[in-house]
Design a protein around this motif. Structure first.
Motif, PDB file in Angstrom:
ATOM      1  N   VAL A   1     -10.614   7.349   3.722  1.00 59.30           N
ATOM      2  CA  VAL A   1      -9.196   7.461   3.356  1.00 59.30           C
ATOM      3  C   VAL A   1      -8.679   6.100   2.887  1.00 59.30           C
ATOM      4  CG1 VAL A   1      -8.734   9.380   4.932  1.00 59.30           C
ATOM      5  CG2 VAL A   1      -8.397   7.047   5.728  1.00 59.30           C
ATOM      6  N   LEU A   2      -7.649   6.134   2.054  1.00 68.34           N
ATOM      7  CA  LEU A   2      -7.063   4.893   1.562  1.00 68.34           C
ATOM      8  C   LEU A   2      -6.214   4.189   2.613  1.00 68.34           C
ATOM      9  CD1 LEU A   2      -5.827   5.803  -2.034  1.00 68.34           C
ATOM     10  CD2 LEU A   2      -7.955   4.654  -1.359  1.00 68.34           C
ATOM     11  N   ALA A   3      -5.513   4.979   3.435  1.00 73.74           N
ATOM     12  CA  ALA A   3      -4.590   4.377   4.382  1.00 73.74           C
ATOM     13  C   ALA A   3      -4.429   5.272   5.602  1.00 73.74           C
ATOM     14  CB  ALA A   3      -3.233   4.148   3.737  1.00 73.74           C
ATOM     15  N   ARG A   4      -3.961   4.649   6.680  1.00 79.22           N
ATOM     16  CA  ARG A   4      -3.645   5.366   7.904  1.00 79.22           C
ATOM     17  C   ARG A   4      -2.215   5.042   8.264  1.00 79.22           C
ATOM     18  NH1 ARG A   4      -4.189   7.880  12.275  1.00 79.22           N
ATOM     19  NH2 ARG A   4      -4.525   7.270  14.380  1.00 79.22           N
ATOM     20  N   THR A   5      -1.429   6.064   8.566  1.00 79.03           N
ATOM     21  CA  THR A   5      -0.042   5.804   8.955  1.00 79.03           C
ATOM     22  C   THR A   5      -0.020   5.261  10.374  1.00 79.03           C
ATOM     23  OG1 THR A   5       0.251   8.072   9.704  1.00 79.03           O
ATOM     24  CG2 THR A   5       0.926   7.586   7.470  1.00 79.03           C
ATOM     25  N   PRO A   6       0.926   4.366  10.651  1.00 82.21           N
ATOM     26  CA  PRO A   6       0.985   3.776  12.001  1.00 82.21           C
ATOM     27  C   PRO A   6       1.425   4.794  13.047  1.00 82.21           C
ATOM     28  CG  PRO A   6       2.733   2.876  10.583  1.00 82.21           C
ATOM     29  CD  PRO A   6       1.913   3.817   9.758  1.00 82.21           C
TER      30      PRO A   6
ATOM     31  N   MET B   1       0.841  -1.196   0.000  1.00 81.08           N
ATOM     32  CA  MET B   1       0.000   0.000   0.000  1.00 81.08           C
ATOM     33  C   MET B   1       0.878   1.248   0.000  1.00 81.08           C
ATOM     34  SD  MET B   1      -3.300  -0.276  -0.088  1.00 81.08           S
ATOM     35  CE  MET B   1      -4.142   1.022   0.757  1.00 81.08           C
ATOM     36  N   ASN B   2       1.887   1.245   0.882  1.00 80.23           N
ATOM     37  CA  ASN B   2       2.744   2.411   1.007  1.00 80.23           C
ATOM     38  C   ASN B   2       3.399   2.767  -0.327  1.00 80.23           C
ATOM     39  OD1 ASN B   2       4.132   4.524   2.305  1.00 80.23           O
ATOM     40  ND2 ASN B   2       5.907   3.209   2.613  1.00 80.23           N
ATOM     41  N   GLN B   3       3.929   1.771  -1.008  1.00 83.09           N
ATOM     42  CA  GLN B   3       4.590   2.029  -2.287  1.00 83.09           C
ATOM     43  C   GLN B   3       3.614   2.529  -3.339  1.00 83.09           C
ATOM     44  OE1 GLN B   3       6.638  -1.580  -3.235  1.00 83.09           O
ATOM     45  NE2 GLN B   3       8.361  -1.128  -1.873  1.00 83.09           N
TER      46      GLN B   3
ATOM     47  N   ASP C   1      -6.285  10.814   0.824  1.00 82.20           N
ATOM     48  CA  ASP C   1      -5.487   9.622   0.543  1.00 82.20           C
ATOM     49  C   ASP C   1      -4.968   8.957   1.815  1.00 82.20           C
ATOM     50  OD1 ASP C   1      -3.759  11.757   1.022  1.00 82.20           O
ATOM     51  OD2 ASP C   1      -2.348  11.211  -0.556  1.00 82.20           O
ATOM     52  N   VAL C   2      -4.348   9.724   2.714  1.00 90.48           N
ATOM     53  CA  VAL C   2      -3.719   9.150   3.899  1.00 90.48           C
ATOM     54  C   VAL C   2      -4.128   9.936   5.142  1.00 90.48           C
ATOM     55  CG1 VAL C   2      -1.500   8.630   5.012  1.00 90.48           C
ATOM     56  CG2 VAL C   2      -1.739   8.376   2.540  1.00 90.48           C
ATOM     57  N   LEU C   3      -4.427   9.217   6.208  1.00 89.08           N
ATOM     58  CA  LEU C   3      -4.715   9.816   7.511  1.00 89.08           C
ATOM     59  C   LEU C   3      -3.479   9.613   8.381  1.00 89.08           C
ATOM     60  CD1 LEU C   3      -6.838  10.953   9.613  1.00 89.08           C
ATOM     61  CD2 LEU C   3      -7.234   8.572  10.185  1.00 89.08           C
ATOM     62  N   THR C   4      -2.880  10.716   8.818  1.00 89.81           N
ATOM     63  CA  THR C   4      -1.722  10.616   9.697  1.00 89.81           C
ATOM     64  C   THR C   4      -2.140  11.024  11.097  1.00 89.81           C
ATOM     65  OG1 THR C   4      -0.231  11.020   7.850  1.00 89.81           O
ATOM     66  CG2 THR C   4       0.680  11.297  10.054  1.00 89.81           C
ATOM     67  N   THR C   5      -2.316  12.318  11.336  1.00 90.76           N
ATOM     68  CA  THR C   5      -2.780  12.759  12.652  1.00 90.76           C
ATOM     69  C   THR C   5      -4.267  13.082  12.642  1.00 90.76           C
ATOM     70  OG1 THR C   5      -2.364  15.099  12.204  1.00 90.76           O
ATOM     71  CG2 THR C   5      -0.537  13.806  13.144  1.00 90.76           C
ATOM     72  N   GLY C   6      -4.844  13.237  11.468  1.00 91.15           N
ATOM     73  CA  GLY C   6      -6.249  13.610  11.355  1.00 91.15           C
ATOM     74  C   GLY C   6      -6.472  15.109  11.330  1.00 91.15           C
ATOM     75  N   ALA C   7      -5.407  15.889  11.395  1.00 90.45           N
ATOM     76  CA  ALA C   7      -5.544  17.349  11.477  1.00 90.45           C
ATOM     77  C   ALA C   7      -6.218  17.942  10.240  1.00 90.45           C
ATOM     78  CB  ALA C   7      -4.173  17.993  11.692  1.00 90.45           C
ATOM     79  N   THR C   8      -5.844  17.478   9.058  1.00 93.60           N
ATOM     80  CA  THR C   8      -6.439  18.007   7.830  1.00 93.60           C
ATOM     81  C   THR C   8      -7.924  17.688   7.778  1.00 93.60           C
ATOM     82  OG1 THR C   8      -4.345  17.779   6.644  1.00 93.60           O
ATOM     83  CG2 THR C   8      -6.352  17.954   5.306  1.00 93.60           C
ATOM     84  N   LEU C   9      -8.267  16.431   8.010  1.00 93.05           N
ATOM     85  CA  LEU C   9      -9.676  16.034   7.985  1.00 93.05           C
ATOM     86  C   LEU C   9     -10.463  16.747   9.081  1.00 93.05           C
ATOM     87  CD1 LEU C   9      -9.156  12.278   7.212  1.00 93.05           C
ATOM     88  CD2 LEU C   9     -10.396  13.884   5.770  1.00 93.05           C
ATOM     89  N   GLU C  10      -9.863  16.902  10.255  1.00 95.13           N
ATOM     90  CA  GLU C  10     -10.541  17.587  11.355  1.00 95.13           C
ATOM     91  C   GLU C  10     -10.842  19.044  11.000  1.00 95.13           C
ATOM     92  OE1 GLU C  10      -9.652  18.814  15.986  1.00 95.13           O
ATOM     93  OE2 GLU C  10      -8.623  17.078  15.148  1.00 95.13           O
ATOM     94  N   ALA C  11      -9.870  19.743  10.425  1.00 90.39           N
ATOM     95  CA  ALA C  11     -10.075  21.148  10.052  1.00 90.39           C
ATOM     96  C   ALA C  11     -11.163  21.277   8.990  1.00 90.39           C
ATOM     97  CB  ALA C  11      -8.768  21.758   9.558  1.00 90.39           C
TER      98      ALA C  11
END
Length: 149
Positions: free
Chosen positions: A144-149, A1-3, A117-127
């Protein structure tokens, strides 16, 4: 997925993006309460111009076709050219995104499916979700397609 995501997002490999969207559309069927519409997280026009496409918009278009939902690619607008989020910690991301989104359409009473595409901290989606809810959206659901660990 990452690649695949890296190739899609940063190398312009639209075939990788298409494969990701096809897989996601089959795996991520919307919950019992389907959104009324899908809205991609927008890019600032400068980033869009440099990249040539908005990966979230392409994902939303594919999911919308598969799920037979309308897609509103211009619902949100990125009004501030913020720093790239991928290198920032959550508090920095939240500060970076304050007041960075504007609405172009009425969302009163709608259930909006926000696509990225990717959820990391959720800050973008939250805003973006806060902007939609303050404008009267009934509910906001993230896809979202993926969530970073």
């Amino acid at each position: 997925m990452n690649q695949l995501i890296q190739r899609f997002k940063y190398r312009g490999d639209l075939a990788a993006g298409h494969s990701l969207v096809q897989l996601a559309a089959q795996v991520m069927e919307p919950a019992a309460e389907r959104p009324d519409l899908l809205a991609p997280i927008p890019l600032h026009w400068r980033r869009y111009w440099r990249r040539g496409y908005n990966q979230a918009q392409l994902i939303a278009a594919g999911l919308g076709r598969h799920w037979q939902l309308p897609v509103r690619p211009r619902l949100l607008r990125k009004v501030a050219a913020t720093q790239t989020q991928s290198q920032l910690r959550r508090p920095q991301r939240l500060r970076n995104l304050l007041q960075s989104f504007a609405l172009r359409e009425n969302v009163g009473g709608c259930h909006v499916g926000l696509v990225d595409d990717v959820l990391t901290t959720g800050a973008t989606l939250e805003a973006a979700a806060q902007k939609l809810l303050l404008a009267g959206a009934r509910k906001v659901t993230a896809f979202v397609l993926a969530r970073t660990p």
